[in-house]
Design a protein around this motif. Structure first.
Motif, PDB file in Angstrom:
ATOM      1  N   HIS A  25      -8.132  -5.415  -5.597  1.00 16.79           N
ATOM      2  CA  HIS A  25      -9.331  -4.576  -5.497  1.00 16.79           C
ATOM      3  C   HIS A  25     -10.497  -5.175  -6.296  1.00 16.79           C
ATOM      4  N   ARG A  26     -10.185  -5.748  -7.442  1.00 17.39           N
ATOM      5  CA  ARG A  26     -11.247  -6.325  -8.262  1.00 17.39           C
ATOM      6  C   ARG A  26     -11.881  -7.519  -7.551  1.00 17.39           C
ATOM      7  N   ARG A  27     -11.040  -8.334  -6.909  1.00 17.96           N
ATOM      8  CA  ARG A  27     -11.582  -9.472  -6.163  1.00 17.96           C
ATOM      9  C   ARG A  27     -12.504  -9.013  -5.043  1.00 17.96           C
ATOM     10  N   ALA A  28     -12.147  -7.867  -4.451  1.00 13.33           N
ATOM     11  CA  ALA A  28     -12.954  -7.344  -3.347  1.00 13.33           C
ATOM     12  C   ALA A  28     -14.187  -6.595  -3.841  1.00 13.33           C
ATOM     13  N   GLY A  29     -14.329  -6.442  -5.154  1.00 11.00           N
ATOM     14  CA  GLY A  29     -15.475  -5.737  -5.713  1.00 11.00           C
ATOM     15  C   GLY A  29     -15.330  -4.231  -5.733  1.00 11.00           C
ATOM     16  N   ASP A  30     -14.129  -3.730  -5.420  1.00 13.09           N
ATOM     17  CA  ASP A  30     -13.898  -2.283  -5.416  1.00 13.09           C
ATOM     18  C   ASP A  30     -13.352  -1.886  -6.783  1.00 13.09           C
ATOM     19  N   LEU A  31     -14.257  -1.713  -7.737  1.00 13.60           N
ATOM     20  CA  LEU A  31     -13.840  -1.443  -9.110  1.00 13.60           C
ATOM     21  C   LEU A  31     -13.212  -0.069  -9.262  1.00 13.60           C
ATOM     22  N   ALA A  32     -13.629   0.887  -8.431  1.00 12.86           N
ATOM     23  CA  ALA A  32     -13.038   2.223  -8.517  1.00 12.86           C
ATOM     24  C   ALA A  32     -11.557   2.173  -8.139  1.00 12.86           C
ATOM     25  N   ALA A  33     -11.261   1.511  -7.027  1.00 11.37           N
ATOM     26  CA  ALA A  33      -9.861   1.392  -6.605  1.00 11.37           C
ATOM     27  C   ALA A  33      -9.063   0.577  -7.613  1.00 11.37           C
ATOM     28  N   ALA A  34      -9.675  -0.446  -8.209  1.00 13.61           N
ATOM     29  CA  ALA A  34      -8.990  -1.240  -9.227  1.00 13.61           C
ATOM     30  C   ALA A  34      -8.627  -0.375 -10.427  1.00 13.61           C
ATOM     31  N   SER A  35      -9.533   0.529 -10.807  1.00 11.55           N
ATOM     32  CA  SER A  35      -9.260   1.419 -11.940  1.00 11.55           C
ATOM     33  C   SER A  35      -8.082   2.336 -11.650  1.00 11.55           C
ATOM     34  N   VAL A  36      -7.992   2.840 -10.421  1.00  9.20           N
ATOM     35  CA  VAL A  36      -6.875   3.701 -10.057  1.00  9.20           C
ATOM     36  C   VAL A  36      -5.562   2.931 -10.179  1.00  9.20           C
ATOM     37  N   SER A  37      -5.524   1.726  -9.639  1.00  9.67           N
ATOM     38  CA  SER A  37      -4.297   0.937  -9.679  1.00  9.67           C
ATOM     39  C   SER A  37      -3.912   0.588 -11.115  1.00  9.67           C
ATOM     40  N   LEU A  38      -4.897   0.259 -11.942  1.00  8.70           N
ATOM     41  CA  LEU A  38      -4.590  -0.034 -13.342  1.00  8.70           C
ATOM     42  C   LEU A  38      -4.062   1.200 -14.063  1.00  8.70           C
ATOM     43  N   ALA A  39      -4.624   2.369 -13.754  1.00  6.28           N
ATOM     44  CA  ALA A  39      -4.144   3.600 -14.367  1.00  6.28           C
ATOM     45  C   ALA A  39      -2.703   3.870 -13.969  1.00  6.28           C
ATOM     46  N   ARG A  40      -2.378   3.592 -12.701  1.00  2.29           N
ATOM     47  CA  ARG A  40      -0.990   3.765 -12.258  1.00  2.29           C
ATOM     48  C   ARG A  40      -0.069   2.779 -12.980  1.00  2.29           C
ATOM     49  N   GLN A  41      -0.548   1.552 -13.141  1.00  2.68           N
ATOM     50  CA  GLN A  41       0.263   0.545 -13.809  1.00  2.68           C
ATOM     51  C   GLN A  41       0.502   0.896 -15.272  1.00  2.68           C
ATOM     52  N   GLN A  42      -0.502   1.470 -15.921  1.00  4.02           N
ATOM     53  CA  GLN A  42      -0.393   1.800 -17.337  1.00  4.02           C
ATOM     54  C   GLN A  42       0.616   2.909 -17.610  1.00  4.02           C
ATOM     55  N   ARG A  43       0.910   3.705 -16.597  1.00  4.70           N
ATOM     56  CA  ARG A  43       1.879   4.775 -16.798  1.00  4.70           C
ATOM     57  C   ARG A  43       3.260   4.229 -17.117  1.00  4.70           C
ATOM     58  N   CYS A  44       3.605   3.081 -16.557  1.00  2.58           N
ATOM     59  CA  CYS A  44       4.892   2.447 -16.874  1.00  2.58           C
ATOM     60  C   CYS A  44       4.825   0.988 -16.443  1.00  2.58           C
ATOM     61  N   PRO A  45       4.283   0.108 -17.299  1.00  2.00           N
ATOM     62  CA  PRO A  45       4.096  -1.288 -16.907  1.00  2.00           C
ATOM     63  C   PRO A  45       5.383  -1.996 -16.496  1.00  2.00           C
ATOM     64  N   SER A  46       6.512  -1.638 -17.114  1.00  2.00           N
ATOM     65  CA  SER A  46       7.753  -2.357 -16.833  1.00  2.00           C
ATOM     66  C   SER A  46       8.594  -1.717 -15.743  1.00  2.00           C
ATOM     67  N   CYS A  47       8.159  -0.583 -15.206  1.00  6.41           N
ATOM     68  CA  CYS A  47       8.954   0.089 -14.180  1.00  6.41           C
ATOM     69  C   CYS A  47       8.909  -0.703 -12.875  1.00  6.41           C
ATOM     70  N   GLY A  48      10.015  -0.682 -12.157  1.00  2.00           N
ATOM     71  CA  GLY A  48      10.055  -1.366 -10.876  1.00  2.00           C
ATOM     72  C   GLY A  48      11.409  -1.193 -10.222  1.00  2.00           C
ATOM     73  N   PRO A  49      11.484  -1.520  -8.958  1.00  2.00           N
ATOM     74  CA  PRO A  49      12.733  -1.346  -8.200  1.00  2.00           C
ATOM     75  C   PRO A  49      13.665  -2.536  -8.369  1.00  2.00           C
ATOM     76  N   TRP A  50      13.833  -2.966  -9.609  1.00  2.00           N
ATOM     77  CA  TRP A  50      14.614  -4.175  -9.837  1.00  2.00           C
ATOM     78  C   TRP A  50      16.102  -3.884  -9.633  1.00  2.00           C
ATOM     79  N   PRO A  51      16.782  -4.713  -8.872  1.00  2.00           N
ATOM     80  CA  PRO A  51      18.216  -4.494  -8.652  1.00  2.00           C
ATOM     81  C   PRO A  51      19.010  -4.767  -9.925  1.00  2.00           C
TER      82      PRO A  51
END
Length: 445
Positions: free
Chosen positions: A176-202
């Motif tokens: 989103h940042r590359r595309a210049g959509d800073l609002a969408a980038a902020s949303v994604s970063l906020a989601r990432q900050q909730r749990c940076p290490s979380c993931g569907p790792w087997p």
């Protein structure tokens, strides 16, 4: 052996002697390599894995763990070769090894490797347990090619399948940042900050075996901190177990006691939280943080509020640049009805950290309480961006302030914005609350 850390020396010495005593035994060589890997002696471990592979070329363990070691050494091409040897030997774990091979191919960076990774991720995307990780890989490949549309589609599939997938949200933020959509980038970063290490790792049984070889305080604390980040009941229980195990080691510092204050607070065991608070006070370097940590526990559980306030006061006296301590002190004062003093504490937090959103929100809340609506609006409007996990709450407070000021149209628009953002951030509890309040607001004449 004198170059190895003291905590590892005895175990590694014994493993070396066992391997030397049985030079044709692949398992003895592999056991030594695993121990070296556990202690992050990756270069030496890689050499010993080569010995185990030569002795037992059909044993998947040594090829897979050799690949993991080469990944840690930032040698993706070498890692890919080893994972490729492991795939046909993996049997029930073929998918896991294939995912590691795809990741290594992606890391190689050349066109041929990217094409190979694309094919591997494509196959894995059809497997429910690995689909999110595969789509994440496909999204990263598309980003590398500059195909933003394909990257966005793949990464969105990853976070749809695994809503708390921190790495995928971060990749989306970059896109989103590359595309210049800073609002969408902020949303994604906020989601990432909730749990940076979380993931569907087997589950990775090989790396679990390696991790289990270390029981020193540092390793236990590292695993405990990783478990605490997940925040589930089961993870909290495991984090407590690992931290408690670390306490009995002579090399353990006070970090375990500090973390256990918060962990037992999260588990609702205030008596044990207090025990570790008292133990943490024995280390003069962490007294201020111990005061703050235990005060936060009392504040969150609405217990012994006068003591919580005293502890926050001690913390700010010892660490006057600790913004979290000032915010906690302000919240405790507000809870006790000492609003003027709370406002002063919030202002101190902002003096220490001008971007302290919680402090700004607290001042806005106090201004609203006293009927200073314009002042509250002035405090809340800067909290519109950048978006954070708490932004929907700030926006809803701003909509309430607009309504009290008679600006109904702005109130409706801001409440709707808060609802939309809460849903985008995956905060269903806040979204449900805002939705109910918004319906009431819309029904007003």
């Amino acid at each position: 052996m004198d170059a190895f850390p003291e905590a590892s020396r005895a175990a590694i010495t014994a493993a070396v002697r066992a391997a030397e005593a049985r030079p044709s035994d692949a398992d003895a060589a592999g056991a030594l390599a695993m121990l070296l890997q556990a202690w992050q002696q990756f270069d030496t471990a890689a050499l010993v894995y080569q010995r185990a592979q030569a002795l037992a070329p059909d044993n998947v363990d040594w090829w897979y763990l050799g690949g993991v070691t080469d990944t840690a050494r930032a040698l993706p091409a070498a890692a890919a070769q080893q994972f490729a040897r492991a795939v046909p030997l993996a049997r029930d774990a073929t998918s896991l090894v294939t995912l590691r091979l795809a990741d290594a191919r992606l890391a190689e960076g050349d066109d041929a490797s990217a094409e190979a990774a694309q094919a591997l991720y494509g196959k894995l995307s059809a497997q429910p347990d690995l689909a999110a990780a595969a789509w994440h890989g496909l999204g990263r490949l598309a980003m590398r090619r500059g195909d933003t549309a394909a990257a966005g589609e793949a990464l969105q599939k990853a976070v749809t399948l695994s809503p708390d997938f921190g790495a995928a949200h971060y990749a989306l933020a970059q896109l989103h940042r590359r595309a210049g959509d800073l609002a969408a980038a902020s949303v994604s970063l906020a989601r990432q900050q909730r749990c940076p290490s979380c993931g569907p790792w087997p589950d990775d049984p090989w790396q679990a075996r390696v991790a289990a070889l270390r029981d020193d305080a540092f390793a236990l604390l590292t695993r405990g901190i990783a478990a605490a980040a997940e925040r589930s009941t089961e993870a909290t229980t495991e984090a407590i177990r690992l931290h408690e195990a670390a306490l009995g080691r002579p090399e353990t510092g006070g970090l375990a006691h500090l973390n256990l204050i918060a962990l037992y607070g999260r588990a609702g065991d205030l008596a044990r939280a207090r025990q570790h608070y008292r133990a943490a006070l024995d280390d003069a370097s962490q007294v201020a943080e111990a005061h703050r940590q235990y005060a936060v526990v009392l504040l969150e559980h609405q217990q012994q509020m006068d003591e919580a306030l005293r502890l926050f006061e001690r913390a700010t006296a010892l660490a006057p640049r600790d913004v979290a301590a000032w915010q906690g002190r302000a919240t405790a004062l507000e809870t006790r009805g000492r609003f003027a003093e709370a406002a002063d504490a919030y202002r101190m937090a902002l003096e220490v950290a001008p971007d302290a959103h919680q402090a700004r929100f607290g001042l806005a809340r106090l201004a609203m309480r006293d009927g200073r609506v314009d002042e509250a609006i002035a405090m809340l409007e800067p909290l519109r961006a950048p978006w954070q996990p708490e932004t929907p709450r700030y926006l809803f407070a701003l909509s309430t302030a607009y309504l009290r000021r008679g600006r109904r149209g702005e109130a409706l628009r801001t409440a709707t914005e808060a609802l939309t953002l809460a849903r985008r951030l995956g905060d269903e509890r806040m979204a449900t609350f805002i939705d109910a309040e918004l319906r009431k607001l819309e029904a007003r004449p």
